[in-house]
Design an enzyme around this catalytic site. Structure first.
Site, PDB file in Angstrom:
ATOM      1  N   LYS B 192     -62.838  21.228 -21.194  1.00 41.18           N
ATOM      2  CA  LYS B 192     -62.939  22.615 -21.215  1.00 41.18           C
ATOM      3  C   LYS B 192     -63.428  23.222 -20.044  1.00 41.18           C
ATOM      4  O   LYS B 192     -64.571  22.732 -20.041  1.00 41.18           O
ATOM      5  CB  LYS B 192     -63.850  22.915 -22.779  1.00 41.18           C
ATOM      6  CG  LYS B 192     -63.696  24.230 -23.144  1.00 41.18           C
ATOM      7  CD  LYS B 192     -63.826  25.345 -22.399  1.00 41.18           C
ATOM      8  CE  LYS B 192     -65.407  25.770 -22.313  1.00 41.18           C
ATOM      9  NZ  LYS B 192     -65.653  27.049 -21.608  1.00 41.18           N
ATOM     10  N   GLU B 266     -75.052  16.271 -17.109  1.00 40.58           N
ATOM     11  CA  GLU B 266     -75.475  16.408 -15.478  1.00 40.58           C
ATOM     12  C   GLU B 266     -75.828  17.860 -15.521  1.00 40.58           C
ATOM     13  O   GLU B 266     -74.818  18.715 -15.667  1.00 40.58           O
ATOM     14  CB  GLU B 266     -74.037  16.252 -14.648  1.00 40.58           C
ATOM     15  CG  GLU B 266     -74.517  15.758 -13.281  1.00 40.58           C
ATOM     16  CD  GLU B 266     -74.563  17.018 -12.568  1.00 40.58           C
ATOM     17  OE1 GLU B 266     -75.543  17.534 -12.378  1.00 40.58           O
ATOM     18  OE2 GLU B 266     -73.697  17.394 -11.842  1.00 40.58           O
ATOM     19  N   CYS B 300     -75.489  22.333  -8.529  1.00 40.91           N
ATOM     20  CA  CYS B 300     -76.851  22.115  -9.398  1.00 40.91           C
ATOM     21  C   CYS B 300     -77.837  21.124  -8.222  1.00 40.91           C
ATOM     22  O   CYS B 300     -79.056  21.024  -8.746  1.00 40.91           O
ATOM     23  CB  CYS B 300     -76.265  21.131 -10.322  1.00 40.91           C
ATOM     24  SG  CYS B 300     -75.068  20.023  -9.815  1.00 40.91           S
ATOM     25  N   GLU B 397     -84.842  27.378 -11.671  1.00 41.99           N
ATOM     26  CA  GLU B 397     -83.519  27.116 -10.736  1.00 41.99           C
ATOM     27  C   GLU B 397     -82.800  28.547 -10.560  1.00 41.99           C
ATOM     28  O   GLU B 397     -82.667  29.106 -11.479  1.00 41.99           O
ATOM     29  CB  GLU B 397     -82.629  26.183 -11.818  1.00 41.99           C
ATOM     30  CG  GLU B 397     -81.298  26.002 -10.769  1.00 41.99           C
ATOM     31  CD  GLU B 397     -80.407  24.958 -11.604  1.00 41.99           C
ATOM     32  OE1 GLU B 397     -80.268  24.897 -12.913  1.00 41.99           O
ATOM     33  OE2 GLU B 397     -79.685  24.214 -10.839  1.00 41.99           O
TER      34      GLU B 397
END
Lengths: 333, 794
Positions: B192, B266, B300, B397
């Site tokens: 996906k 992750e 990331c 973040e």
């Protein structure tokens, strides 16, 4: 820290700005030893820069023309003769075919090479041939290329070339001083060369191919600038490795560091190995990105090259006509 | 502009990459895409589509199918149907398929790169020079693992059908990271892609089919978060691999808890970028550029927290600001830019709002004066300084081109500040002193550490996080295991649970009784009474009272975890030292083997011979882990650069262990020994029904030089203590064996700090079988791999 010098002197006869010279500073060994270069990081920078910057179409033509104005058109061979030098001088005066310049809308600009670079023997010939063109004559000196003749002979050689009309002197440093970390000796030598040059601008050739490590290159750059070099230059063209983008990055970063601390703008000259238009653009990108716009002009940027010009001529004709060009369509130098 | 004007200005001018071929590909699909299922495009069952836009202009690029449960069903069915045959054709055949995929990616490299930049907004330089070559590299590398699978992973089998949910920041690269190992090792996939960036996945699926990938091996279902959720929920999926936000990662952990689905996550990061005063500062400035302005900072592992040693901070920030003025932000297809567009308006708003929060909290902000194109999602490179760890921008973040800077005084302080985050994905260290850099690298809580570099990736080098940055690795041999399961565990059967025997109370006689013994808890090297001061009666199968143990509660677990946390020196002890202690435990257990055998018989009703055999097996197991302690070592990867990447097996930290009832001594040691052998400290809940051999064991620990706090024992209810351990945010890993419900509880409640869980889902392990219960099969779960990249050269 010295104040930033921003008011350039004006050369009376042409109205062109003349760069303030590097007035040198005392040898600062702490600064020299503080220099750190991470090779892998530097390599990554030069590996990615050509992908980050490019110029196309009219911009590319303009950048290549600018590169022409920065070329120190050079002949440094054992078989040089006065005739050969005169031919090269003619090319320095009109490096690009007039019809191409017209098509580019640049015919009214005086497009010449940045200088003509020869051995001492041909300085007079070149000065005469270039009379009225304002193209400076540069002489390689100080026992070029190895630089191992006696020190007083080196000084005399500089003085002779200046007397003959050279306004730029490309000296070679004693590599031993760098390889043994004798920075004081390098500084003293460079100071003597600078003094011998008088009003002539002095370019310090580091012979980076002999120095091997980037730390050596960075430290030698710094010491030569402290001792008054107006330009730092990579190579004689005779070492096994000459100008590279990597060594360029290291040297121009030292120029920036020196400028930030002293306010003196020092020029940069890569020499040897730049033979294609594509290559020279990458050097220009490094200059613009690491130093700034001013360092793209011949006052602070010179390219020691002999075959580069021919490739630029072909590229410019291609830009004008849309057809790929050939060497024989452009007058040789 | 004229040549003359360029000559005077020496500006760059436009340098557009042509988008003709990419647009032609879209046109040939009428800019409308169904799902890719069973080797062909199929329209969505619901008939609904969503727009995917070009972030640089805001224009609609194409329509993609909005996936619903019915589409996911169809895709999972196709993957299930193909899986058996795909596994059966063998590694060598799969290697050829992966090789073909690698070659196809290279042949269509420019089309992929241009389409990626159009759809996602990243500079075409990055998709062309970084993403696409790495995609090819991943398929090449994993073609190799397929070829070698029968040798390299002889005791493993494929997981089965894998659902993969990938993000929008590196669409095709994340596809490759997930797909290459999964397919190579015999799994089939339902992928996906992110709703913002599905196009390259669809192009890839189409090209993969053209080069002969069998139908159903790769299926792509597009859609938004609800489509991803349907995939995560699907009962016939054996594993979920997810890359994305920590928030969604938590949700997936919660939803898959207790289902038996394997999981790799992750997730996010707030990675430190540490510059020491002996660094090559210009090199480090360029590192910042690669660290935080790659892909507009939507990475990331972006080095988003700049930690500068005080002496060079001012100099560094001045250089960085100067460098920032040279950055160029522009159309992603311009070949002379450093930064393109933010992927979508919603992300742009988030970045803007976080930066505004930073300013309102008193931070200084620097943005170079540049003029990005109008109309698209652009945000300038941003430096935030004068911030403290308490600031929102230091903790959250931002996922944009924003770096926050602060200073430190000493290497120790750099480590403290670097680790002062919930995340643990990556870190970058800049120093020209090898001793300093290599001392700091192991101290950082991060899955990837770059020395004098940043954002280096390679298929041979594992990538993945510590802490709340997720778990599992992608790339390298460590990543391959994520798509395999041990043969020895493949056929475990559900545990038969027998009724707890009733205590048959009988009055004593007048003979001199045995001396009463009180089994306490063992916390921080001391025997401790349970906080609640309740006891639990331990009964033999015949209903006879065997003894009583403390009823451990939340506070006992809290104390035990605190003790384990402070025993941090164990994680730094030499492996030789840990090996010696494990041997010594074995020696001391051996001296008391008759007593332990007797206890086992009394508790479990096992025959004396069987009990003696269990003690012997336990001694042997301790010896095995003494042996492994200094042999379960990392590897040295050779990525394509001048340098190495050290894959270090590091302890996870504090691990909770919940033991099963079968083989109460052997299972206890089989779970504790691998964890402590590699440097973890444990809080163990022994067998609920037969805990006395564990409480007896603390005397063995006390005589074996095991430092206080390395092994802590809390007896009590399995289900309750499992929940307490799972809920404790200072427990880094949790192993639960012995119950399906406790397994589910462990997974479900692990989301607070996303602890690594290893659970048996109520399937019984044969503790006597070394293949199932000893060695790397467990050691791999007892460590986390840190990859330290060390480029070198002078």
């Amino acid at each position: 820290m010295a104040e930033l010098k921003i008011a350039p002197m004006v050369r009376p006869e042409t109205g062109r700005n003349v760069p303030a010279r590097n007035e040198a500073c005392p040898l600062d060994l702490g600064w020299v030893r503080d220099v750190r270069v991470n090779l892998s990081a530097a390599e990554r920078r030069v590996a990615t820069l050509p992908g980050r910057r490019t110029v196309k179409k009219d911009a590319q033509a303009a950048w290549l023309l600018k590169a022409v104005t920065c070329i120190d058109l050079t002949t440094l061979n054992g078989d040089d003769t006065a005739g050969r030098v005169r031919r090269l001088c003619a090319k320095a005066k009109s490096p690009i075919r007039r019809d191409i310049l017209e098509a580019l809308g640049m015919a009214d600009r005086r497009i010449t090479t940045g200088a003509l670079c020869v051995y001492h023997r041909f300085v007079k010939t070149a000065v005469e041939a270039l009379q009225g063109s304002e193209i400076p004559v540069a002489a390689v000196s100080t026992g070029f290329p190895a630089g191992l003749v006696p020190h007083d002979v080196k000084l005399k050689e500089i003085e002779s070339s200046v007397r003959d009309g050279a306004t730029e002197i490309d000296i070679v440093i004693t590599r031993e001083h760098v390889l043994t970390g004798n920075w004081q000796a390098l500084y003293d030598e460079m100071r003597d060369f600078r003094a011998a040059c008088g009003n002539a601008h002095v370019k310090a050739i580091l012979a980076t191919g002999d120095l091997k490590t980037m730390r050596n290159v960075a430290r030698a750059s710094l010491v030569c600038m402290m001792a008054g070099a107006d330009f730092i230059k990579t190579s004689t063209g005779k070492e096994s490795v000459n100008a590279t983008l990597l060594v360029t990055l290291i040297m121009v970063r030292m120029i920036r560091a020196y400028y930030e601390r002293t306010g003196f703008m020092v020029g940069y000259k890569p020499a040897g190995g730049i033979s294609s238009a594509k290559d020279v653009l990458n050097y220009q990108f490094v200059m613009k990105e690491e130093l700034g716009r001013e360092w793209l002009e011949p006052d602070y940027f010179r390219i020691g090259a002999s075959s580069l010009l021919a490739d630029i001529e072909r590229q410019l004709e291609h830009h004008v006509t849309g057809r790929y060009s050939a060497f024989n369509r452009h007058p040789v130098g | 502009m004229s040549v003359a004007r360029y000559f005077d200005e020496m500006s760059y001018g436009p340098a557009p990459e042509a988008d003709t071929e990419a647009r032609a590909w879209l046109t040939c699909h009428d800019a409308t895409f169904g799902h890719f299922i069973g080797g062909k495009f199929v329209p969505p069952a619901s008939g609904t589509y969503i727009d995917t836009m070009e972030p640089a202009t805001g224009a609609t690029l194409a329509k993609i199918a909005a996936g619903a449960a019915a589409d996911v069903d169809m895709a999972v069915a196709a993957a299930r149907k193909a899986q058996g045959a795909w596994a059966k054709i063998g590694g060598a055949a799969r290697a050829r398929h992966l090789y073909a995929l690698a070659r196809a990616v290279q042949r269509h490299g420019r089309l992929f790169a241009v389409l990626e930049s159009m759809d996602g907004g990243k500079p075409v330089r990055e998709s062309r020079d970084l993403d696409i070559p790495l995609v090819a590299r991943h398929f090449y590398h994993h073609a190799g693992w397929a070829q070698l699978q029968e040798h390299a992973f002889a005791d493993h089998v494929p997981v089965g059908v894998v659902g993969q949910v990938i993000p929008w920041n590196f669409p095709l690269l994340m596809l490759a990271w997930k797909l290459a190992p999964a397919l190579a090792l015999g799994n089939t996939v339902v992928l996906k892609p992110a709703e913002f960036t599905s196009l390259t996945a669809l192009l890839f699926a189409e090209i993969a089919t053209q080069v002969g990938l069998p139908a159903g091996v790769l299926n792509v279902v597009t859609g938004d978060g609800s489509t991803g959720a349907a995939l995560v929920d699907h009962p016939d999926v054996d594993k979920i691999a997810f890359t994305g936000s920590t928030e969604v990662g938590r949700l997936i952990r919660e939803k898959t808890a207790g289902t038996g689905k394997a999981l790799t996550l992750e997730l996010g990061g707030k990675s430190p970028f540490i510059v020491f005063d002996d660094a090559d500062l210009d090199g480090a400035v360029e590192g910042v550029v690669d660290g935080i302005w790659l892909n507009q900072g939507q990475v990331c592992c972006a080095g988003s927290r700049l930690l500068l040693q005080e002496g060079i901070a001012e100099d560094f920030l001045a250089r960085l600001k100067q460098r920032m003025t040279k950055l160029r932000v522009g159309h992603p297809l311009d070949k002379a830019i450093d930064m393109g567009a933010i992927v979508a308006p919603v992300q742009l708003k988030r970045i803007q709002s976080l930066v505004e929060t930073g300013i309102s909290e008193g931070a200084s902000i620097f943005q170079p004066d540049l003029s990005p194109p109008k109309g698209g999602c652009f945000f300038p490179p941003t430096l935030i300084s004068d911030v403290q760890p308490t600031a929102t921008v230091m903790q959250e973040e931002i996922f944009g081109p924003v770096i926050v800077a602060m200073t430190f005084r000493t290497p120790d302080e750099a480590v403290v500040l670097a680790n002062n985050t919930r995340y643990g994905l990556a870190a970058s260290i800049w120093s020209e002193t090898i001793g300093l850099a290599l001392d700091i690298a192991p101290k950082l809580q991060a899955g990837v550490v770059w020395v004098n570099a940043t954002n280096l990736f390679d298929a041979a080098v594992g990538f993945g996080g510590y802490r709340e940055s997720g778990f599992g690795r992608e790339g390298g041999k460590e990543g391959a295991y994520e798509y395999l399961k041990p043969k020895a565990w493949a056929n475990r059967k559900p545990r038969q649970v027998t009724e707890q025997p009733q205590l048959q109370t009988a009055s004593g006689g007048f003979e001199t009784p045995a001396l009463d013994r009180t089994a306490k808890l063992f916390i921080g090297g001391k025997q401790a009474r349970p906080d609640g001061n309740y006891s639990r009666v331990i009964v033999s199968p015949a209903g006879k009272l065997v003894g009583e143990v403390g009823e451990g509660n939340r506070k006992d677990v809290r104390n035990a975890v605190a003790a384990a946390r402070s025993a941090e020196a164990w994680s730094r002890a030499t492996s030789h030292n840990r090996a010696q202690i494990l041997y010594y435990i074995a020696e001391n257990l051996s001296a008391r083997s008759a007593e332990f055998a007797g206890r086992i018989t009394a508790m479990t009703g096992a025959s004396p011979a069987r009990a003696r055999a269990e003690v012997e097996a336990t001694i042997n197991r301790l010896f095995s882990y003494g042996a492994w302690a200094d042999k379960f070592e990392g590897t040295v990867h050779a990525p394509p650069l001048r340098g190495v990447a050290l894959a270090m097996n590091e302890p996870i930290g504090v691990a909770g262990v919940v033991c099963p009832d079968e083989a109460p001594l052997l299972s206890f040691i089989s779970l504790v020994a691998p964890l402590i052998a590699v440097g973890n400290r444990v809080v163990v809940v022994p067998s609920e029904r037969h805990p006395l051999c564990a409480t007896d064991f603390y005397q063995v620990l006390e005589t074996s030089d095991v430092p206080a706090g390395v092994v802590n024992i809390v007896t009590g209810s399995r289900e309750e203590l499992t929940k307490v351990l799972a809920d404790h945010d200072d427990v880094d890993a949790l192993w639960v064996f012995g119950s399906k419900t406790a397994s589910a509880t462990a997974e479900k409640h692990s989301i607070g700090n996303l602890k690594r869980t290893l659970v048996d889902h109520g399937l019984e392990t044969d503790w006597n079988d070394p293949a199932a219960a000893e060695g790397p099969i467990l050691l791999r779960h007892a460590v986390q791999v840190k990859n330290i990249w060390i480029p070198y050269g002078e």
